[in-house]
Design a protein around this motif. Structure first.
Motif, short mmCIF file in Angstrom:
data_model
loop_
_atom_site.label_atom_id
_atom_site.label_comp_id
_atom_site.label_asym_id
_atom_site.label_seq_id
_atom_site.Cartn_x
_atom_site.Cartn_y
_atom_site.Cartn_z
N HIS A 147 6.06 17.78 -2.73
CA HIS A 147 7.16 17.55 -1.78
C HIS A 147 8.51 17.95 -2.35
N GLY A 148 8.53 18.82 -3.33
CA GLY A 148 9.81 19.16 -3.96
C GLY A 148 10.30 17.98 -4.77
N SER A 149 11.56 17.95 -5.09
CA SER A 149 12.04 16.89 -5.96
C SER A 149 12.77 15.79 -5.17
N HIS A 150 12.33 14.57 -5.38
CA HIS A 150 12.95 13.40 -4.74
C HIS A 150 13.06 12.34 -5.83
N ALA A 151 14.04 12.53 -6.73
CA ALA A 151 14.09 11.73 -7.94
C ALA A 151 14.15 10.23 -7.65
N SER A 152 14.95 9.82 -6.67
CA SER A 152 15.12 8.37 -6.50
C SER A 152 13.88 7.77 -5.85
N LEU A 153 13.25 8.51 -4.94
CA LEU A 153 11.99 8.03 -4.37
C LEU A 153 10.93 7.91 -5.47
N LEU A 154 10.86 8.92 -6.34
CA LEU A 154 9.88 8.87 -7.43
C LEU A 154 10.12 7.65 -8.33
N ASP A 155 11.38 7.38 -8.63
CA ASP A 155 11.70 6.19 -9.43
C ASP A 155 11.16 4.92 -8.78
N ASP A 156 11.25 4.87 -7.44
CA ASP A 156 10.83 3.67 -6.72
C ASP A 156 9.31 3.50 -6.68
N VAL A 157 8.59 4.61 -6.58
CA VAL A 157 7.13 4.48 -6.40
C VAL A 157 6.33 4.66 -7.69
N LEU B 201 0.83 -1.21 0.00
CA LEU B 201 0.00 0.00 0.00
C LEU B 201 0.87 1.26 0.00
N GLY B 202 0.33 2.32 -0.54
CA GLY B 202 0.92 3.65 -0.36
C GLY B 202 1.80 4.14 -1.49
N GLY B 203 2.37 3.22 -2.28
CA GLY B 203 3.31 3.64 -3.32
C GLY B 203 2.68 4.58 -4.35
N ALA B 204 1.49 4.23 -4.83
CA ALA B 204 0.86 5.04 -5.88
C ALA B 204 0.53 6.44 -5.36
N HIS B 205 0.10 6.51 -4.11
CA HIS B 205 -0.28 7.82 -3.57
C HIS B 205 0.93 8.73 -3.42
N VAL B 206 2.03 8.17 -2.95
CA VAL B 206 3.25 8.98 -2.80
C VAL B 206 3.74 9.42 -4.19
N ALA B 207 3.66 8.53 -5.17
CA ALA B 207 4.06 8.91 -6.54
C ALA B 207 3.20 10.06 -7.04
N PRO C 248 7.87 -0.72 0.12
CA PRO C 248 9.21 -0.66 0.73
C PRO C 248 9.86 0.72 0.65
N ALA C 249 9.53 1.51 -0.37
CA ALA C 249 10.17 2.83 -0.50
C ALA C 249 9.63 3.84 0.50
N LEU C 250 8.58 3.47 1.25
CA LEU C 250 7.99 4.45 2.18
C LEU C 250 8.66 4.46 3.55
N VAL C 251 9.58 3.53 3.76
CA VAL C 251 10.28 3.48 5.05
C VAL C 251 11.06 4.77 5.23
N GLY C 252 10.89 5.39 6.42
CA GLY C 252 11.66 6.60 6.72
C GLY C 252 10.97 7.89 6.31
N LEU C 253 9.84 7.80 5.59
CA LEU C 253 9.11 9.03 5.25
C LEU C 253 8.28 9.48 6.45
N ASP C 254 7.85 10.72 6.39
CA ASP C 254 7.02 11.33 7.41
C ASP C 254 5.81 10.44 7.75
N ASP C 255 5.58 10.20 9.06
CA ASP C 255 4.49 9.32 9.52
C ASP C 255 3.13 9.72 8.94
N ALA C 256 2.89 11.02 8.92
CA ALA C 256 1.56 11.48 8.46
C ALA C 256 1.36 11.14 6.99
N LEU C 257 2.40 11.33 6.20
CA LEU C 257 2.31 11.01 4.77
C LEU C 257 2.11 9.51 4.57
N VAL C 258 2.90 8.71 5.29
CA VAL C 258 2.80 7.25 5.13
C VAL C 258 1.41 6.76 5.53
N GLN C 259 0.92 7.29 6.65
CA GLN C 259 -0.40 6.86 7.13
C GLN C 259 -1.49 7.23 6.12
#
Ligand code: ADP
Ligand code: MG
Length: 319
Positions: free
Chosen positions: A173-183, A159-165, A240-251
């Motif tokens: 959230h500004g630019s996070h190229a490697s996170l974007l690649d993952d999600v 869960l959560g990958g599509a929403h973060v993408a 898996p790419a959501l580990v370490g992101l802000d709790d509110a965003l992940v939730q």
């Protein structure tokens, strides 16, 4: 539209499987196995609403079919055939080639041949309408109304990958190229567990595909089944790419994020082993995330942040 038939012939006239009549007549003819019902579902994808105008056409072709066969799996139906309505502002063969390739590779993978459609000029942006048909044995369709108190609640995939993408592509959230690649693949190339869903017919009770957010979609099951649920937040399968992101965003991403195209389904605890075996056979990850109860309502336990009054709200086109 000038060239309409050439366009269909070039991009969408695929050989029909034996026993079918495909593209080229007034209707397609589609066989259905004895003792089965035809399951029919349709979804519209509108440029600017469901996809960005510059999205890669091959991933768009994939997604246009994916969101439809996802509904078949959620009904416990095996894909049989699909039809494609296309409204295009102009004919761009490079774009159409890529779109058809993405559509066809998923159609081949899940056994859902394209047997017809309609093609028109659009006065606005691109509109894509896919109708998918499947077959499900009589009596065993995975209806939303079939959950029972005591059932396990299962979620496939993560869960959560599509929403973060989506939020990243919207520039939130500004630019996070490697996170974007993952999600990004979660948003643009969802792989719904259709054949796994079909294998659950007769075994699971209720199912839904998560298109508008876990809580909202599970809410549809609870309402139809007149029961409630307890969800254990720590058991939810997070991308898996959501580990370490802000709790509110992940939730928010896991509970309310849409475009997941994975299954949420319920089944009696007695069939846990059988479900895990089928998931393994179809190469699908499954997690038990909670329990259906008699008392109405939906409680999420041990979430990092309290659920606000919008706790249930997922996506709503007119909300
Ligand atoms: P009709 O006039 O009967 O609606 P059309 O001329 O629109 O038929 O279409 C001719 C044939 O091409 C039909 O078999 C139709 O199903 C098929 N077709 C049209 N557009 C598409 C498409 N985008 N994808 C697949 N088949 C299509
Ligand atoms: Mg037509």
């Amino acid at each position: 539209m000038a060239g309409e038939f050439a366009l269909i012939g070039r991009h969408f006239n695929w050989p029909a499987p034996s026993g079918f009549l495909g593209v080229g007549d007034d209707c397609a003819l589609v066989p259905v196995s004895p003792g089965h019902r035809l399951a029919v579902t349709t979804d519209l994808l509108v440029e600017g609403c469901h996809f960005f105008p510059d999205v890669d056409p091959e991933t768009l072709g994939h997604k246009a079919l994916a969101v439809n066969v996802s509904d078949l799996g959620a009904m416990g139906a095996r894909p049989v055939a699909c039809v494609l309505g296309l409204s295009l502002p102009r004919v761009d063969d490079v774009w159409l080639d890529a779109f058809a390739r993405g559509f066809r590779s998923l159609a081949d993978a899940v056994g859902c041949p394209l047997v017809g459609g309609d093609t028109t000029r659009s006065m606005g942006g691109i509109v894509i309408s896919v109708t998918a048909m499947g077959e499900v044995p009589l009596q065993t369709a995975l209806k939303r109304s079939a959950a029972e108190p005591g059932d396990d609640i299962w979620v496939s995939g993560t869960l959560g990958g599509a929403h973060v993408a989506l939020e990243l592509l919207q520039g939130k959230h500004g630019s996070h190229a490697s996170l974007l690649d993952d999600v990004r693949p979660s948003l643009e190339r969802p792989v719904p567990p259709v054949l796994f869903g079909a294998s659950l017919a007769g075994l699971a009770h209720a199912a839904i595909d998560i298109s508008d957010g876990l809580l909202q979609d599970l809410g549809h099951i609870l309402k139809a089944s007149k029961c409630g649920a307890d969800i254990d937040y720590p058991r939810l399968p997070r991308h898996p790419a959501l580990v370490g992101l802000d709790d509110a965003l992940v939730q928010r991403a896991m509970l309310n994020g849409g475009d997941v195209y994975q299954l949420c389904f319920t089944a009696a605890p007695q069939v846990r082993g059988r479900i895990e075996e089928l998931a393994g056979r179809h190469d699908v990850a499954v997690h038990r995330v909670g329990r259906i109860r008699e008392k109405p309502g939906l409680d999420v336990h041990d979430s990092p942040l309290p659920l606000g009054p919008q706790g249930f709200a997922g996506f709503d086109h007119f909300g």
